[in-house]
Design a protein around this motif. Structure first.
Motif, PDB file in Angstrom:
ATOM      1  N   GLN A 155       6.053   1.710  19.026  1.00 37.89           N
ATOM      2  CA  GLN A 155       7.189   1.785  19.949  1.00 37.89           C
ATOM      3  C   GLN A 155       6.999   3.042  20.801  1.00 37.89           C
ATOM      4  OE1 GLN A 155       9.364  -0.718  19.986  1.00 37.89           O
ATOM      5  NE2 GLN A 155       8.191  -1.643  18.335  1.00 37.89           N
ATOM      6  N   TYR A 156       7.089   2.897  22.090  1.00 37.17           N
ATOM      7  CA  TYR A 156       6.856   4.011  23.012  1.00 37.17           C
ATOM      8  C   TYR A 156       8.164   4.412  23.675  1.00 37.17           C
ATOM      9  CZ  TYR A 156       2.057   2.848  22.158  1.00 37.17           C
ATOM     10  OH  TYR A 156       0.872   2.603  21.546  1.00 37.17           O
ATOM     11  N   TRP A 157       8.964   5.195  22.985  1.00 37.02           N
ATOM     12  CA  TRP A 157      10.245   5.629  23.526  1.00 37.02           C
ATOM     13  C   TRP A 157      10.083   6.770  24.529  1.00 37.02           C
ATOM     14  CZ3 TRP A 157      11.571  10.659  22.783  1.00 37.02           C
ATOM     15  CH2 TRP A 157      10.891  11.347  21.783  1.00 37.02           C
ATOM     16  N   VAL A 158       9.009   7.530  24.457  1.00 38.40           N
ATOM     17  CA  VAL A 158       8.808   8.664  25.355  1.00 38.40           C
ATOM     18  C   VAL A 158       8.767   8.192  26.810  1.00 38.40           C
ATOM     19  CG1 VAL A 158       7.233  10.520  26.017  1.00 38.40           C
ATOM     20  CG2 VAL A 158       7.634  10.023  23.616  1.00 38.40           C
ATOM     21  N   GLY A 159       8.083   7.091  27.074  1.00 42.76           N
ATOM     22  CA  GLY A 159       8.020   6.553  28.436  1.00 42.76           C
ATOM     23  C   GLY A 159       9.387   6.163  28.948  1.00 42.76           C
ATOM     24  N   SER A 160      10.233   5.625  28.091  1.00 42.19           N
ATOM     25  CA  SER A 160      11.591   5.253  28.498  1.00 42.19           C
ATOM     26  C   SER A 160      12.414   6.483  28.848  1.00 42.19           C
ATOM     27  CB  SER A 160      12.286   4.477  27.381  1.00 42.19           C
ATOM     28  OG  SER A 160      11.585   3.304  27.095  1.00 42.19           O
ATOM     29  N   VAL A 161      12.265   7.544  28.058  1.00 41.16           N
ATOM     30  CA  VAL A 161      13.001   8.779  28.336  1.00 41.16           C
ATOM     31  C   VAL A 161      12.545   9.382  29.663  1.00 41.16           C
ATOM     32  CG1 VAL A 161      13.359  11.161  27.541  1.00 41.16           C
ATOM     33  CG2 VAL A 161      13.443   9.266  25.910  1.00 41.16           C
ATOM     34  N   VAL A 162      11.243   9.397  29.902  1.00 48.36           N
ATOM     35  CA  VAL A 162      10.722   9.936  31.163  1.00 48.36           C
ATOM     36  C   VAL A 162      11.216   9.094  32.337  1.00 48.36           C
ATOM     37  CG1 VAL A 162       8.621  10.328  32.517  1.00 48.36           C
ATOM     38  CG2 VAL A 162       8.713  11.019  30.124  1.00 48.36           C
ATOM     39  N   PHE A 163      11.171   7.767  32.192  1.00 50.55           N
ATOM     40  CA  PHE A 163      11.639   6.884  33.255  1.00 50.55           C
ATOM     41  C   PHE A 163      13.125   7.129  33.550  1.00 50.55           C
ATOM     42  CE2 PHE A 163      13.530   2.869  34.677  1.00 50.55           C
ATOM     43  CZ  PHE A 163      12.800   2.666  35.831  1.00 50.55           C
ATOM     44  N   ALA A 164      13.943   7.229  32.516  1.00 55.53           N
ATOM     45  CA  ALA A 164      15.379   7.466  32.713  1.00 55.53           C
ATOM     46  C   ALA A 164      15.619   8.821  33.377  1.00 55.53           C
ATOM     47  CB  ALA A 164      16.109   7.381  31.374  1.00 55.53           C
ATOM     48  N   GLY A 165      14.904   9.840  32.907  1.00 58.90           N
ATOM     49  CA  GLY A 165      15.061  11.172  33.500  1.00 58.90           C
ATOM     50  C   GLY A 165      14.660  11.202  34.967  1.00 58.90           C
ATOM     51  N   MET A 166      13.541  10.581  35.287  1.00 61.41           N
ATOM     52  CA  MET A 166      13.105  10.562  36.688  1.00 61.41           C
ATOM     53  C   MET A 166      14.058   9.728  37.545  1.00 61.41           C
ATOM     54  SD  MET A 166      10.637  12.605  36.797  1.00 61.41           S
ATOM     55  CE  MET A 166       9.916  12.332  38.390  1.00 61.41           C
ATOM     56  N   SER A 167      14.617   8.663  36.993  1.00 65.92           N
ATOM     57  CA  SER A 167      15.581   7.851  37.746  1.00 65.92           C
ATOM     58  C   SER A 167      16.826   8.659  38.058  1.00 65.92           C
ATOM     59  CB  SER A 167      15.963   6.595  36.953  1.00 65.92           C
ATOM     60  OG  SER A 167      14.834   5.781  36.763  1.00 65.92           O
ATOM     61  N   VAL A 168      17.349   9.386  37.076  1.00 65.83           N
ATOM     62  CA  VAL A 168      18.518  10.235  37.310  1.00 65.83           C
ATOM     63  C   VAL A 168      18.202  11.294  38.346  1.00 65.83           C
ATOM     64  CG1 VAL A 168      20.003  11.975  36.219  1.00 65.83           C
ATOM     65  CG2 VAL A 168      19.549   9.808  35.054  1.00 65.83           C
ATOM     66  N   PHE A 169      17.031  11.894  38.243  1.00 69.82           N
ATOM     67  CA  PHE A 169      16.622  12.928  39.201  1.00 69.82           C
ATOM     68  C   PHE A 169      16.547  12.362  40.618  1.00 69.82           C
ATOM     69  CE2 PHE A 169      13.240  15.408  41.332  1.00 69.82           C
ATOM     70  CZ  PHE A 169      13.843  16.649  41.287  1.00 69.82           C
ATOM     71  N   LEU A 170      15.950  11.166  40.773  1.00 66.43           N
ATOM     72  CA  LEU A 170      15.847  10.548  42.100  1.00 66.43           C
ATOM     73  C   LEU A 170      17.220  10.150  42.651  1.00 66.43           C
ATOM     74  CD1 LEU A 170      12.662   8.345  41.662  1.00 66.43           C
ATOM     75  CD2 LEU A 170      12.905  10.387  43.077  1.00 66.43           C
ATOM     76  N   LEU A 171      18.078   9.618  41.798  1.00 67.66           N
ATOM     77  CA  LEU A 171      19.428   9.250  42.245  1.00 67.66           C
ATOM     78  C   LEU A 171      20.221  10.482  42.669  1.00 67.66           C
ATOM     79  CD1 LEU A 171      20.361   6.458  39.697  1.00 67.66           C
ATOM     80  CD2 LEU A 171      19.832   6.192  42.124  1.00 67.66           C
ATOM     81  N   ALA A 172      20.079  11.574  41.935  1.00 61.52           N
ATOM     82  CA  ALA A 172      20.746  12.819  42.320  1.00 61.52           C
ATOM     83  C   ALA A 172      20.224  13.309  43.672  1.00 61.52           C
ATOM     84  CB  ALA A 172      20.541  13.875  41.242  1.00 61.52           C
ATOM     85  N   GLY A 173      18.925  13.196  43.870  1.00 61.78           N
ATOM     86  CA  GLY A 173      18.350  13.586  45.160  1.00 61.78           C
ATOM     87  C   GLY A 173      18.861  12.721  46.296  1.00 61.78           C
ATOM     88  N   LEU A 174      18.955  11.402  46.078  1.00 60.18           N
ATOM     89  CA  LEU A 174      19.496  10.504  47.107  1.00 60.18           C
ATOM     90  C   LEU A 174      20.961  10.810  47.395  1.00 60.18           C
ATOM     91  CD1 LEU A 174      17.915   7.085  46.091  1.00 60.18           C
ATOM     92  CD2 LEU A 174      17.446   8.393  48.168  1.00 60.18           C
ATOM     93  N   ALA A 175      21.729  11.100  46.344  1.00 64.01           N
ATOM     94  CA  ALA A 175      23.141  11.451  46.544  1.00 64.01           C
ATOM     95  C   ALA A 175      23.258  12.736  47.356  1.00 64.01           C
ATOM     96  CB  ALA A 175      23.839  11.597  45.199  1.00 64.01           C
ATOM     97  N   TYR A 176      22.394  13.709  47.069  1.00 68.65           N
ATOM     98  CA  TYR A 176      22.420  14.962  47.827  1.00 68.65           C
ATOM     99  C   TYR A 176      22.068  14.726  49.299  1.00 68.65           C
ATOM    100  CZ  TYR A 176      21.105  19.501  49.603  1.00 68.65           C
ATOM    101  OH  TYR A 176      21.001  20.616  50.384  1.00 68.65           O
ATOM    102  N   VAL A 177      21.057  13.919  49.549  1.00 65.92           N
ATOM    103  CA  VAL A 177      20.667  13.620  50.933  1.00 65.92           C
ATOM    104  C   VAL A 177      21.817  12.911  51.655  1.00 65.92           C
ATOM    105  CG1 VAL A 177      19.092  12.235  52.352  1.00 65.92           C
ATOM    106  CG2 VAL A 177      18.195  13.618  50.486  1.00 65.92           C
ATOM    107  N   GLY A 178      22.447  11.925  50.998  1.00 68.85           N
ATOM    108  CA  GLY A 178      23.584  11.227  51.602  1.00 68.85           C
ATOM    109  C   GLY A 178      24.739  12.174  51.896  1.00 68.85           C
TER     110      GLY A 178
END
Length: 194
Positions: A155-178
Motif C-alpha cells: 500500500q503506497y499511502w505516501v503518494g496519496s499524502v503528497v498528492f493531497a498536499g500538492m492539491s491543497v497548495f495549488l488550490l491555495a495558490g489559485l485562490a490567492y491569484v483570484g
C-alpha cells in the motif's frame, strides 16, 4: 510582509518539506517488486527423479511483476543424464488457501534443449503449490516440486499524502491569484469612478 511577497517563500518551503516524501515515493516505486522477508518461501530450486526423467526445477516469484512467477524445468534422462528432446512440459499450480488452479505449457529454450520455461500469472497472493507434468519418449509423469509464495501488493499511502498536499497548495495558490485579480479590479474601478 505582504501575501504577494510571502507566496514565493511558501512555495520554496513547501518544496523543501515535500521533497523527502517525493524521493521516498520514487524509491518505493522502484522497489515494488521486492518481496517481504516475512512472506515465507518464494522460490523453488530442487531436483526430482520421476519415472525415467530427472527434473531440475527452478521457480521464482518475479521481482518485476506482482503476481507473476518464472518456472524453468530441465528435463534429463534419469539413466544417461542426456537431455530429453521433444518433451511436452506442463506446469500446474494450486493456491493453498483458495483452491484456485492454473496451468501453463513450458516452452523449450532454443539455446538449451533440455530447459523448458513458462511465465505464470498467479492472480492471488499467498502460497501456490507447483507440480510439473512431463509427456515424452520415456512416458508420462507428474510430480509435486514445491511452493512459490506471491507477496501481497504494498500500500503506497505516501503518494496519496503528497498528492493531497500538492492539491491543497495549488488550490491555495489559485485562490490567492483570484483574490489578487478581484482586488486589482476593485482598485481600478474605484480609481475610474473618482
Amino acid at each position: 510582509m505582504t501575501l504577494r511577497k510571502l507566496l514565493p517563500c511558501l512555495s520554496i518551503v513547501a518544496t523543501i518539506l515535500l521533497s523527502p516524501l517525493l524521493g521516498a515515493t520514487t524509491v518505493f516505486a522502484q522497489d515494488a517488486g521486492q518481496l517481504d522477508n516475512n512472506a515465507g518461501p518464494v522460490w523453488i530450486d530442487r531436483s526430482v527423479v520421476a519415472g525415467g526423467y530427472e527434473l531440475y526445477v527452478e521457480a521464482e516469484a518475479s521481482k518485476l511483476s506482482l503476481g507473476s512467477a518464472l518456472v524453468s524445468v530441465a528435463v534429463l534422462n534419469a539413466v544417461t543424464g542426456e537431455p530429453v528432446p521433444g518433451a511436452r512440459v506442463i506446469i500446474h499450480t494450486l493456491h493453498e488457501g483458495y483452491g484456485e488452479t492454473g496451468w501453463a505449457t513450458a516452452l523449450p529454450v532454443p539455446e538449451r534443449p533440455e530447459i523448458y520455461r513458462a511465465r505464470m500469472k498467479l492472480e492471488l497472493d499467498g502460497p501456490w503449490e507447483v507440480s510439473v507434468e512431463v509427456i515424452g519418449p520415456l512416458g508420462r509423469v507428474q510430480t509435486h516440486v514445491g511452493t512459490v509464495t506471491i507477496p501481497p501488493p504494498r500500500q503506497y499511502w505516501v503518494g496519496s499524502v503528497v498528492f493531497a498536499g500538492m492539491s491543497v497548495f495549488l488550490l491555495a495558490g489559485l485562490a490567492y491569484v483570484g483574490w489578487t485579480i478581484r482586488r486589482a479590479q476593485k482598485q481600478r474601478q474605484a480609481a475610474n469612478a473618482s
